[in-house]
Design an enzyme around this catalytic site. Structure first.
Site, PDB file in Angstrom:
ATOM      1  N   HIS A   1      -0.690  -8.672   1.190  1.00 42.39           N
ATOM      2  CA  HIS A   1      -1.782  -8.669   2.161  1.00 42.39           C
ATOM      3  C   HIS A   1      -2.515 -10.000   2.236  1.00 42.39           C
ATOM      4  O   HIS A   1      -3.332 -10.204   3.133  1.00 42.39           O
ATOM      5  CB  HIS A   1      -2.779  -7.562   1.806  1.00 42.39           C
ATOM      6  CG  HIS A   1      -2.109  -6.277   1.478  1.00 42.39           C
ATOM      7  ND1 HIS A   1      -1.845  -5.888   0.173  1.00 42.39           N
ATOM      8  CD2 HIS A   1      -1.602  -5.306   2.273  1.00 42.39           C
ATOM      9  CE1 HIS A   1      -1.221  -4.728   0.185  1.00 42.39           C
ATOM     10  NE2 HIS A   1      -1.055  -4.356   1.433  1.00 42.39           N
TER      11      HIS A   1
ATOM     12  N   SER B   1      -2.158   2.956   3.461  1.00 39.14           N
ATOM     13  CA  SER B   1      -1.352   2.076   4.304  1.00 39.14           C
ATOM     14  C   SER B   1      -1.912   2.046   5.715  1.00 39.14           C
ATOM     15  O   SER B   1      -1.883   3.047   6.427  1.00 39.14           O
ATOM     16  CB  SER B   1       0.105   2.550   4.334  1.00 39.14           C
ATOM     17  OG  SER B   1       0.836   1.856   5.327  1.00 39.14           O
ATOM     18  N   SER B   2      -2.387   0.884   6.148  1.00 38.44           N
ATOM     19  CA  SER B   2      -2.940   0.773   7.489  1.00 38.44           C
ATOM     20  C   SER B   2      -1.870   1.038   8.538  1.00 38.44           C
ATOM     21  O   SER B   2      -2.081   1.810   9.479  1.00 38.44           O
ATOM     22  CB  SER B   2      -3.547  -0.618   7.692  1.00 38.44           C
ATOM     23  OG  SER B   2      -4.017  -0.771   9.014  1.00 38.44           O
ATOM     24  N   ASN B   3      -0.701   0.410   8.393  1.00 36.71           N
ATOM     25  CA  ASN B   3       0.325   0.616   9.419  1.00 36.71           C
ATOM     26  C   ASN B   3       0.816   2.060   9.411  1.00 36.71           C
ATOM     27  O   ASN B   3       1.143   2.622  10.455  1.00 36.71           O
ATOM     28  CB  ASN B   3       1.475  -0.382   9.254  1.00 36.71           C
ATOM     29  CG  ASN B   3       2.431  -0.011   8.140  1.00 36.71           C
ATOM     30  OD1 ASN B   3       3.399   0.737   8.340  1.00 36.71           O
ATOM     31  ND2 ASN B   3       2.191  -0.547   6.948  1.00 36.71           N
TER      32      ASN B   3
ATOM     33  N   THR C   1      -2.748  -7.637  11.011  1.00 32.29           N
ATOM     34  CA  THR C   1      -1.385  -7.512  11.529  1.00 32.29           C
ATOM     35  C   THR C   1      -0.905  -6.075  11.682  1.00 32.29           C
ATOM     36  O   THR C   1       0.132  -5.845  12.308  1.00 32.29           O
ATOM     37  CB  THR C   1      -0.387  -8.244  10.614  1.00 32.29           C
ATOM     38  OG1 THR C   1      -0.372  -7.617   9.328  1.00 32.29           O
ATOM     39  CG2 THR C   1      -0.731  -9.721  10.483  1.00 32.29           C
TER      40      THR C   1
ATOM     41  N   GLU D   1      -6.195  -7.348   3.677  1.00 31.64           N
ATOM     42  CA  GLU D   1      -5.771  -8.394   4.610  1.00 31.64           C
ATOM     43  C   GLU D   1      -6.966  -9.003   5.329  1.00 31.64           C
ATOM     44  O   GLU D   1      -7.046 -10.225   5.504  1.00 31.64           O
ATOM     45  CB  GLU D   1      -4.780  -7.826   5.623  1.00 31.64           C
ATOM     46  CG  GLU D   1      -4.238  -8.894   6.561  1.00 31.64           C
ATOM     47  CD  GLU D   1      -3.292  -8.345   7.610  1.00 31.64           C
ATOM     48  OE1 GLU D   1      -3.198  -8.963   8.694  1.00 31.64           O
ATOM     49  OE2 GLU D   1      -2.646  -7.302   7.364  1.00 31.64           O
TER      50      GLU D   1
ATOM     51  N   HIS E   1       0.820  -1.206   0.000  1.00 35.49           N
ATOM     52  CA  HIS E   1       0.000   0.000   0.000  1.00 35.49           C
ATOM     53  C   HIS E   1       0.858   1.261   0.000  1.00 35.49           C
ATOM     54  O   HIS E   1       0.923   2.004   0.986  1.00 35.49           O
ATOM     55  CB  HIS E   1      -0.959  -0.009   1.193  1.00 35.49           C
ATOM     56  CG  HIS E   1      -2.089  -0.961   1.035  1.00 35.49           C
ATOM     57  ND1 HIS E   1      -2.785  -1.507   2.088  1.00 35.49           N
ATOM     58  CD2 HIS E   1      -2.670  -1.468  -0.093  1.00 35.49           C
ATOM     59  CE1 HIS E   1      -3.734  -2.315   1.624  1.00 35.49           C
ATOM     60  NE2 HIS E   1      -3.682  -2.300   0.305  1.00 35.49           N
TER      61      HIS E   1
END
Length: 333
Positions: free
Chosen positions: A85, A243-245, A185, A138, A47
């Site tokens: 993912h 981007s999730s993180n 995650t 994910e 991402h």
């Protein structure tokens, strides 16, 4: 004037991202050598917009959200690369029916969560999957392993407000004695632990897998932001919004710093942000190329040639084995 720039360590590419990008590059090279169409990547390989654009431009790969697009993407059954993912069994089946070779670039840490989902579903457990959105790739892939036995539960502190997410304070399960919790995650470590504790209070028999499902890289980058947050007036997080993180890093920075901003590159920095600012921190998502961070360093050095650079923390020393290409019909990688 900005006098000191603090660079968080670790930052940028994690082992899973390095592996996934290399998988696309290797697949593209092999396809060229065979005289075959360039690979098709299911979903963004990671991402980050810059990474995706570079791979499309430099390797000629296509990115699709539906494998029904395979024919138009490559003029035939091109090699398919699954993104970091992870994907559902349904997507794997679509690739097989299309007669495509497959390179599975799923991060091994995501694969572990998939394995746990299948194991507990086979034992008759209901799965509470903590995630930040039912649309995150994910979450889609993990839920796809056992859709009838999985409820996606919102992480506490979630800002996305996805109406399809169940509330951990009110979610119900078929049998409270047979329930397991798994997680996306790339969530906030603190928020995830609080969510798990809430679920444990509601379901005393809740099974929590012994291995921490939260990615080591996610935790390490959040810890790195915590280390420098108290030292700076402004913290810049270099990340794509998808981007999730990376967005969790931004949220953490917003909690801990007087001012925090998301940028894709140095070109997004605004002079108005720097009024009265003498110390700036920089971190980046696990899918952000390091040259974008170095572009930020160059930006501030141009403003102040005497800029002091401080690197906080240590780098990771982790590498994942590269995935292999599996011919159509040869089974799961």
């Amino acid at each position: 004037m900005v006098e000191t720039l603090y660079l968080a360590r670790p930052r940028g590419f994690c082992a899973g991202v390095v592996m996934a990008i290399a998988a696309v590059q290797d697949a593209a090279r092999e396809s060229r050598e065979r005289g075959e169409p360039a690979p098709t990547v299911y979903h963004s390989i990671v991402h980050n917009r810059t990474v995706v654009e570079r791979l499309g431009r430099e390797e000629g790969v296509s990115f699709v959200e539906d494998l029904a697009e395979l024919a138009s993407a490559g003029g035939g059954p091109a090699t398919v690369v699954f993104s970091a993912h992870g994907v559902s069994p349904e997507v794997r089946g679509q690739a097989a029916r299309a007669g495509s070779d497959v390179v599975d670039a799923t991060c091994p840490l995501v694969t572990k969560v998939h394995s746990e989902a299948k194991k507990y579903a086979a034992r008759g457990y209901h799965i509470l999957l903590i995630g930040d959105s039912t649309a995150h790739q994910e979450v889609v892939g993990t839920r796809g392993e056992a859709p009838e036995q999985t409820t996606v539960v919102s992480v506490l502190g979630n800002r996305k407000h996805d109406p399809q997410l169940a509330d951990p304070a009110t979610v119900e399960v078929p049998d409270p004695d047979r329930v397991v919790v798994l997680t996306q995650t790339t969530l906030s470590v603190d928020d995830t632990m609080r969510t798990v504790e809430l679920l444990k209070r509601r379901f005393p028999a809740l099974v929590v897998p012994p291995a921490d499902d939260l990615c080591y890289a996610t935790k390490n980058r959040q810890d790195a932001v915590r280390r420098i947050a108290g030292e700076v007036d402004l913290l810049l997080v270099v990340t794509s919004a998808s981007s999730s993180n990376g967005m969790r890093l931004l949220e953490l920075a917003e909690e801990l710093c007087p001012q925090a901003r998301r940028i894709e590159s140095a070109g997004d920095i605004r002079a108005s942000w720097l009024a009265g600012v003498t110390r700036v921190g920089v971190s980046s998502a696990a899918s952000t190329p390091e040259d974008l961070v170095q572009g930020v360093v160059a930006y501030f050095r141009e403003l102040n040639p005497a800029l002091s650079l401080v690197e906080e923390g240590v780098w990771e020393d982790v590498a994942f084995r590269k995935p292999r290409r599996v011919a159509a019909g040869a089974g799961r990688p």
